[in-house]
Design a protein around this motif. Structure first.
Motif, PDB file in Angstrom:
ATOM      1  N   ASP A   1       0.808  -1.216   0.000  1.00 12.55           N
ATOM      2  CA  ASP A   1       0.000   0.000   0.000  1.00 12.55           C
ATOM      3  C   ASP A   1       0.843   1.268   0.000  1.00 12.55           C
ATOM      4  O   ASP A   1       0.314   2.356   0.249  1.00 12.55           O
ATOM      5  CB  ASP A   1      -0.921   0.004   1.231  1.00 12.55           C
ATOM      6  N   THR A   2       2.138   1.152  -0.253  1.00  6.76           N
ATOM      7  CA  THR A   2       3.012   2.324  -0.279  1.00  6.76           C
ATOM      8  C   THR A   2       3.350   2.664  -1.727  1.00  6.76           C
ATOM      9  O   THR A   2       3.783   1.796  -2.495  1.00  6.76           O
ATOM     10  CB  THR A   2       4.306   2.059   0.501  1.00  6.76           C
ATOM     11  N   GLU A   3       3.131   3.912  -2.109  1.00  2.82           N
ATOM     12  CA  GLU A   3       3.386   4.346  -3.475  1.00  2.82           C
ATOM     13  C   GLU A   3       4.863   4.698  -3.641  1.00  2.82           C
ATOM     14  O   GLU A   3       5.403   5.544  -2.918  1.00  2.82           O
ATOM     15  CB  GLU A   3       2.519   5.548  -3.832  1.00  2.82           C
ATOM     16  N   THR A   4       5.541   4.042  -4.576  1.00  2.66           N
ATOM     17  CA  THR A   4       6.959   4.282  -4.831  1.00  2.66           C
ATOM     18  C   THR A   4       7.213   4.963  -6.171  1.00  2.66           C
ATOM     19  O   THR A   4       8.372   5.179  -6.532  1.00  2.66           O
ATOM     20  CB  THR A   4       7.723   2.954  -4.808  1.00  2.66           C
TER      21      THR A   4
ATOM     22  N   SER B   1       6.986   3.695  -8.960  1.00  3.15           N
ATOM     23  CA  SER B   1       7.703   2.720  -9.772  1.00  3.15           C
ATOM     24  C   SER B   1       6.890   1.439  -9.830  1.00  3.15           C
ATOM     25  O   SER B   1       5.979   1.215  -9.030  1.00  3.15           O
ATOM     26  CB  SER B   1       9.091   2.437  -9.182  1.00  3.15           C
ATOM     27  N   ASP B   2       7.215   0.580 -10.802  1.00  6.24           N
ATOM     28  CA  ASP B   2       6.560  -0.725 -10.885  1.00  6.24           C
ATOM     29  C   ASP B   2       7.002  -1.654  -9.766  1.00  6.24           C
ATOM     30  O   ASP B   2       6.319  -2.631  -9.466  1.00  6.24           O
ATOM     31  CB  ASP B   2       6.855  -1.375 -12.236  1.00  6.24           C
ATOM     32  N   HIS B   3       8.144  -1.365  -9.148  1.00  9.40           N
ATOM     33  CA  HIS B   3       8.673  -2.195  -8.072  1.00  9.40           C
ATOM     34  C   HIS B   3       8.164  -1.694  -6.725  1.00  9.40           C
ATOM     35  O   HIS B   3       8.176  -0.489  -6.454  1.00  9.40           O
ATOM     36  CB  HIS B   3      10.200  -2.189  -8.092  1.00  9.40           C
ATOM     37  N   ARG B   4       7.733  -2.611  -5.904  1.00  8.39           N
ATOM     38  CA  ARG B   4       7.203  -2.261  -4.590  1.00  8.39           C
ATOM     39  C   ARG B   4       8.327  -2.109  -3.572  1.00  8.39           C
ATOM     40  O   ARG B   4       9.436  -2.622  -3.755  1.00  8.39           O
ATOM     41  CB  ARG B   4       6.220  -3.335  -4.116  1.00  8.39           C
ATOM     42  N   LEU B   5       7.984  -1.420  -2.504  1.00  9.13           N
ATOM     43  CA  LEU B   5       8.957  -1.173  -1.447  1.00  9.13           C
ATOM     44  C   LEU B   5       9.129  -2.426  -0.591  1.00  9.13           C
ATOM     45  O   LEU B   5       8.164  -3.058  -0.176  1.00  9.13           O
ATOM     46  CB  LEU B   5       8.494  -0.011  -0.566  1.00  9.13           C
ATOM     47  N   ILE B   6      10.383  -2.796  -0.332  1.00 10.90           N
ATOM     48  CA  ILE B   6      10.722  -3.948   0.499  1.00 10.90           C
ATOM     49  C   ILE B   6      11.319  -3.438   1.805  1.00 10.90           C
ATOM     50  O   ILE B   6      12.239  -2.624   1.790  1.00 10.90           O
ATOM     51  CB  ILE B   6      11.711  -4.882  -0.218  1.00 10.90           C
ATOM     52  N   CYS B   7      10.814  -3.922   2.924  1.00  9.76           N
ATOM     53  CA  CYS B   7      11.293  -3.506   4.239  1.00  9.76           C
ATOM     54  C   CYS B   7      11.674  -4.742   5.050  1.00  9.76           C
ATOM     55  O   CYS B   7      11.089  -5.817   4.883  1.00  9.76           O
ATOM     56  CB  CYS B   7      10.228  -2.703   4.993  1.00  9.76           C
ATOM     57  N   PHE B   8      12.644  -4.578   5.917  1.00  7.20           N
ATOM     58  CA  PHE B   8      13.039  -5.642   6.846  1.00  7.20           C
ATOM     59  C   PHE B   8      13.793  -5.006   7.998  1.00  7.20           C
ATOM     60  O   PHE B   8      14.240  -3.858   7.916  1.00  7.20           O
ATOM     61  CB  PHE B   8      13.906  -6.708   6.153  1.00  7.20           C
ATOM     62  N   ASP B   9      13.914  -5.764   9.077  1.00  3.84           N
ATOM     63  CA  ASP B   9      14.612  -5.301  10.275  1.00  3.84           C
ATOM     64  C   ASP B   9      15.908  -6.079  10.438  1.00  3.84           C
ATOM     65  O   ASP B   9      15.975  -7.271  10.116  1.00  3.84           O
ATOM     66  CB  ASP B   9      13.743  -5.483  11.525  1.00  3.84           C
ATOM     67  N   VAL B  10      16.927  -5.391  10.923  1.00  2.00           N
ATOM     68  CA  VAL B  10      18.231  -6.004  11.186  1.00  2.00           C
ATOM     69  C   VAL B  10      18.457  -5.970  12.687  1.00  2.00           C
ATOM     70  O   VAL B  10      18.495  -4.897  13.289  1.00  2.00           O
ATOM     71  CB  VAL B  10      19.361  -5.268  10.455  1.00  2.00           C
ATOM     72  N   THR B  11      18.571  -7.124  13.306  1.00  2.00           N
ATOM     73  CA  THR B  11      18.784  -7.213  14.736  1.00  2.00           C
ATOM     74  C   THR B  11      20.267  -7.404  15.025  1.00  2.00           C
ATOM     75  O   THR B  11      21.058  -7.730  14.139  1.00  2.00           O
ATOM     76  CB  THR B  11      17.995  -8.385  15.335  1.00  2.00           C
TER      77      THR B  11
ATOM     78  N   ALA C   1      -3.841  10.154  -3.059  1.00  2.00           N
ATOM     79  CA  ALA C   1      -4.566  10.041  -4.326  1.00  2.00           C
ATOM     80  C   ALA C   1      -3.962   8.951  -5.202  1.00  2.00           C
ATOM     81  O   ALA C   1      -4.689   8.200  -5.878  1.00  2.00           O
ATOM     82  CB  ALA C   1      -4.550  11.382  -5.051  1.00  2.00           C
ATOM     83  N   CYS C   2      -2.631   8.821  -5.177  1.00  2.00           N
ATOM     84  CA  CYS C   2      -1.974   7.747  -5.937  1.00  2.00           C
ATOM     85  C   CYS C   2      -2.353   6.373  -5.400  1.00  2.00           C
ATOM     86  O   CYS C   2      -2.653   5.452  -6.160  1.00  2.00           O
ATOM     87  CB  CYS C   2      -0.463   7.930  -5.892  1.00  2.00           C
ATOM     88  N   VAL C   3      -2.355   6.238  -4.088  1.00  2.00           N
ATOM     89  CA  VAL C   3      -2.704   4.953  -3.484  1.00  2.00           C
ATOM     90  C   VAL C   3      -4.158   4.597  -3.781  1.00  2.00           C
ATOM     91  O   VAL C   3      -4.484   3.437  -4.073  1.00  2.00           O
ATOM     92  CB  VAL C   3      -2.444   5.001  -1.967  1.00  2.00           C
ATOM     93  N   ALA C   4      -5.043   5.588  -3.720  1.00  2.00           N
ATOM     94  CA  ALA C   4      -6.455   5.325  -4.001  1.00  2.00           C
ATOM     95  C   ALA C   4      -6.665   4.914  -5.458  1.00  2.00           C
ATOM     96  O   ALA C   4      -7.410   3.959  -5.755  1.00  2.00           O
ATOM     97  CB  ALA C   4      -7.289   6.561  -3.668  1.00  2.00           C
ATOM     98  N   ALA C   5      -6.011   5.604  -6.394  1.00  2.00           N
ATOM     99  CA  ALA C   5      -6.142   5.243  -7.807  1.00  2.00           C
ATOM    100  C   ALA C   5      -5.550   3.858  -8.076  1.00  2.00           C
ATOM    101  O   ALA C   5      -6.097   3.079  -8.868  1.00  2.00           O
ATOM    102  CB  ALA C   5      -5.445   6.291  -8.672  1.00  2.00           C
TER     103      ALA C   5
END
Length: 318
Positions: free
Chosen positions: A51-54, A56-66, A156-160
């Protein structure tokens, strides 16, 4: 790809089956998060932000480093130690917890064991008398060019995008309507991208004007990369055994190394030992009082000075 990863000792950290690249022609998992095998166990909570607008065609990747644990510590400060809410301190519970901690006094006279026992007792007393502060309350700093108006364009981008994705899930679709929804989504992205470019340009021009008024302000800190969030020191993230070896190599004990001056002094004094005067009760109370007056951030143990003052200073503790 597999042969190259095996030769470079890299392993993928991707989890799940969520697509990382979504286009009008289709979607697939083409983005990989590769880490070394020694650091693979430190990557947790890997996810794809759908649900995060980047833009770009590629989505955002998140991770945590412990650091060492399997899950990130939820109650640690940017320096790595725990944090407590001093405003919600219960003095009665603090005094009772201090009394309970004194029931199991330290039996060893070793200074290192005494410091470890005192640190553990202080943390237990703070946990009993006030709640910890969750690190989730610490928000990420916004970019210097971010403006509140950009949030509306992002929504507006996320809604569209959501309307276009819902329509693509239908079995019966009209090509014209589908193309119209996609064009509306791309138009919203272009508007959002142009607004970001304009905001960056205006913010940069504003920063250049600030150079005449404050040459050592935000523009200077940004260029010198000083506008960075707080982070724990490197030595705190090292493994305890490795940290001990590094400290032993940098600061050898007297049994391992003697300077010429220390050897000469030892030979001249022979078995004589310098008498160290004991710390008086008055000096200890004065040190505790000064700790309570400090308004700076606590040390690596995270124990605030107010808790030490309430427990050991004046008439409020023993």
């Amino acid at each position: 790809m597999e042969r190259w990863m095996a030769s470079t000792d890299l392993v993928p950290s991707n989890r799940g089956s969520v697509s990382t690249c979504v286009r009008q022609q289709g979607e697939s998992i083409v983005d990989l998060t590769l880490v070394s095998s020694s650091a693979a166990h430190r990557i947790v909570n890997w996810r794809v932000q759908e649900d995060t607008e980047t833009l770009s065609d590629h989505r955002l990747i998140c991770f945590d480093v412990t650091s060492h644990t399997s899950e990130p510590a939820p109650t640690t400060s940017p320096s790595g130690g725990p944090r407590w809410s001093v405003r919600r301190l219960d003095r009665v519970l603090l005094e009772e917890a201090a009394v309970v901690a004194s029931w199991a006094p330290l039996s060893s006279a070793d200074a290192a064991s005494g410091a470890e026992w005192l640190n553990e007792a202080s943390r237990n007393i703070c946990d009993a008398s006030m709640p910890r502060v969750s690190s989730t309350a610490v928000r990420r700093r916004q970019a210097y060019w971010w403006q509140p108006e950009l949030m509306q364009l992002q929504r507006a981008c996320v809604a569209a995008k959501s309307r276009y994705k819902r329509y693509r899930r239908r079995r019966l679709r009209d090509e014209g309507e589908e193309q119209a929804l996609y064009d509306a989504y791309r138009g919203a992205c272009i508007t959002f991208r142009d607004a970001i470019t304009k905001a960056k340009r205006e913010a940069w021009e504003e920063w250049l004007q600030l150079l005449d008024d404050d040459p050592w302000g935000k523009p200077y800190k940004w260029v010198r990369q000083k506008l960075r969030p707080a982070a724990p020191p490197l030595t705190q993230n090292l493994h305890p055994e490795l940290r001990s070896r590094v400290i032993s190599a940098l600061f050898p004990s007297r049994a391992e190394w003697h300077s010429h001056a220390m050897t000469h002094r030892a030979e001249s004094s022979e078995d004589e030992e310098e008498a160290i005067p004991p710390v008086s009760t008055v000096e200890l109370r004065e040190a505790v009082r000064r700790m309570g007056l400090k308004t700076t951030a606590p040390g690596l143990d995270g124990v605030p000075g107010k808790a030490v003052e309430y427990r050991g200073g004046g008439k409020r503790g023993s």
